[in-house]
Design a protein around this motif. Structure first.
Motif, PDB file in Angstrom:
ATOM      1  N   ARG A  95      55.630 -80.008  25.047  1.00  0.00           N
ATOM      2  CA  ARG A  95      54.577 -79.212  24.424  1.00  0.00           C
ATOM      3  C   ARG A  95      53.689 -80.127  23.590  1.00  0.00           C
ATOM      4  O   ARG A  95      54.189 -81.039  22.916  1.00  0.00           O
ATOM      5  N   TYR A  97      50.660 -80.508  20.614  1.00  0.00           N
ATOM      6  CA  TYR A  97      50.089 -79.845  19.447  1.00  0.00           C
ATOM      7  C   TYR A  97      48.974 -80.700  18.851  1.00  0.00           C
ATOM      8  O   TYR A  97      49.044 -81.934  18.870  1.00  0.00           O
ATOM      9  N   ALA A 105      49.164 -75.292  18.885  1.00  0.00           N
ATOM     10  CA  ALA A 105      49.271 -75.691  20.286  1.00  0.00           C
ATOM     11  C   ALA A 105      47.887 -75.926  20.883  1.00  0.00           C
ATOM     12  O   ALA A 105      46.945 -75.177  20.608  1.00  0.00           O
ATOM     13  N   LYS A 107      45.081 -75.774  23.643  1.00  0.00           N
ATOM     14  CA  LYS A 107      44.756 -74.860  24.737  1.00  0.00           C
ATOM     15  C   LYS A 107      43.567 -75.394  25.523  1.00  0.00           C
ATOM     16  O   LYS A 107      42.550 -75.771  24.936  1.00  0.00           O
ATOM     17  N   LYS A 115      45.059 -71.342  28.491  1.00  0.00           N
ATOM     18  CA  LYS A 115      46.487 -71.303  28.197  1.00  0.00           C
ATOM     19  C   LYS A 115      46.917 -72.578  27.482  1.00  0.00           C
ATOM     20  O   LYS A 115      46.214 -73.588  27.501  1.00  0.00           O
ATOM     21  N   GLU A 116      48.065 -72.488  26.842  1.00  0.00           N
ATOM     22  CA  GLU A 116      48.601 -73.655  26.145  1.00  0.00           C
ATOM     23  C   GLU A 116      48.910 -74.757  27.154  1.00  0.00           C
ATOM     24  O   GLU A 116      49.424 -74.498  28.236  1.00  0.00           O
ATOM     25  N   THR A 118      51.006 -77.614  28.559  1.00  0.00           N
ATOM     26  CA  THR A 118      52.399 -78.057  28.557  1.00  0.00           C
ATOM     27  C   THR A 118      52.693 -78.821  29.846  1.00  0.00           C
ATOM     28  O   THR A 118      51.912 -78.790  30.789  1.00  0.00           O
ATOM     29  N   ASP A 143      39.545 -78.532  23.175  1.00  0.00           N
ATOM     30  CA  ASP A 143      40.705 -77.744  22.781  1.00  0.00           C
ATOM     31  C   ASP A 143      40.191 -76.365  22.366  1.00  0.00           C
ATOM     32  O   ASP A 143      39.603 -76.205  21.291  1.00  0.00           O
ATOM     33  N   ASN A 145      41.643 -73.893  21.328  1.00  0.00           N
ATOM     34  CA  ASN A 145      42.374 -73.291  20.204  1.00  0.00           C
ATOM     35  C   ASN A 145      41.894 -73.873  18.874  1.00  0.00           C
ATOM     36  O   ASN A 145      42.482 -73.603  17.831  1.00  0.00           O
TER      37      ASN A 145
END
Length: 313
Positions: A95, A97, A105, A107, A115-116, A118, A143, A145
């Motif tokens: 994951r 961050y 996280a 995105k 979506k995140e 990963t 990003d 997010n």
């Protein structure tokens, strides 16, 4: 009479031989032309974008997580290796961050969804270690997010990577500092165009049209910094008299609040030199402003801001 019989016997054998030869040739030709149909090669699954990781668990499986480098530049890769304490691991998940976004996280837009980001690797066998390759291009995008008043959705730069392990019984490891590493991706956001409506008001405050790239609050007590509600555009007795145009220019320096004293759009040791000069009480040219937090004073908070900008690279 005997010769005639012999002739017909030989002719019959000859014709029979031709028939056998033709039949054999037909079978051979059929074998040659009927090439077996090949199974199409399946399209590789892009695991980093399709497979969702297992939920974070509470098992103590982590042994270590290592990376080959701590800075990732354009065109470069880094190698990530995770190791578990036990050997019955079937799934390794990673994951990512965004440290600059309060460790939220990362995105990305993947196809038509957000979506995140990963990486999940599920093996047909069990083992205790796994290695993946991370490349620059995977992070050279916004990003979604992370929202900035200056860049909109900046590209991630300071990244924390955490590894998790899932065993044959579908038990997944917990968060563990031993399986967390930080690295820096040297992504570059487009330079924003200064808003000409951004000005220094008569009360020496940058107006609401001005936008600044501020640091989020720090959790590190040894690296504290703060910003006032409004960014001011003067500081007392530490510069030769600045004109209104020069003060407007201070307000339009979006990176000023991250340590840019001279207005070149980045924080360097030269900006730190200007800060130290101001702390000594030496007057600076009117186009230089080391009041990075905009509180009208030159203080330790300004030092912490410029130091963080310099060291994060």
């Amino acid at each position: 009479m005997k010769i005639k019989n012999i002739f017909f016997i030989v002719l019959g054998l000859f014709l029979f031989g031709l028939l056998i030869l033709k039949f054999s040739y037909g079978i051979l030709a059929q074998e040659i032309t009927l090439t077996p149909t090949l199974t199409p090669t399946p399209t590789p699954v892009n695991q980093e974008e399709i497979i969702n990781p297992p939920p974070i668990g509470n098992s103590d499986y982590c042994e270590s997580l290592t990376i080959s480098k701590t800075t990732l530049n354009p065109g470069e890769d880094l190698t990530v290796t995770s190791k578990a304490k036990n050997s019955n691991i079937k799934t390794f998940s990673y994951r990512f961050y965004n440290i600059d976004n309060n460790n939220k996280a990362i995105k990305f837009r993947i196809g038509t969804v957000i979506k995140e980001y990963t990486r999940t690797i599920t093996n047909s066998f069990t083992t205790n270690s796994n290695t993946i390759i991370v490349n620059f291009s995977q992070f050279d995008r916004s990003d979604l997010n992370w929202t900035s008043p200056v860049y909109g959705n900046p590209k991630p730069k300071n990244i924390k990577l955490a590894a998790f392990f899932t065993d044959l019984n579908n038990k997944t490891s917990k968060k563990d500092k031993k399986c967390e590493v930080n690295f820096y991706v040297n992504t570059i956001d487009p330079t924003p165009t200064p808003n000409l409506n951004c000005k220094c008001n008569t009360n020496n405050v940058c107006n609401n049209y001005c936008r600044f790239d501020k640091f989020p609050p720090s959790k590190d007590k040894n690296l504290t910094y703060s910003y006032p509600d409004v960014i001011k555009c003067n500081y007392t007795n530490l510069t030769t008299s600045a004109t209104s145009d020069q003060k407007n220019a201070w307000c339009r320096r979006y990176y000023r609040t991250k340590g840019d004293a001279d207005g070149d759009g980045k924080a360097t040791f030269l900006d730190y030199f200007y800060y130290k000069t101001a702390r000594l009480g030496i007057k600076l040219p009117p186009d230089i402003n080391p009041d990075f937090n905009g509180d009208n004073f030159i203080s330790d908070s300004d030092r912490n801001i410029v130091i963080k900008s310099i060291l994060k690279k």
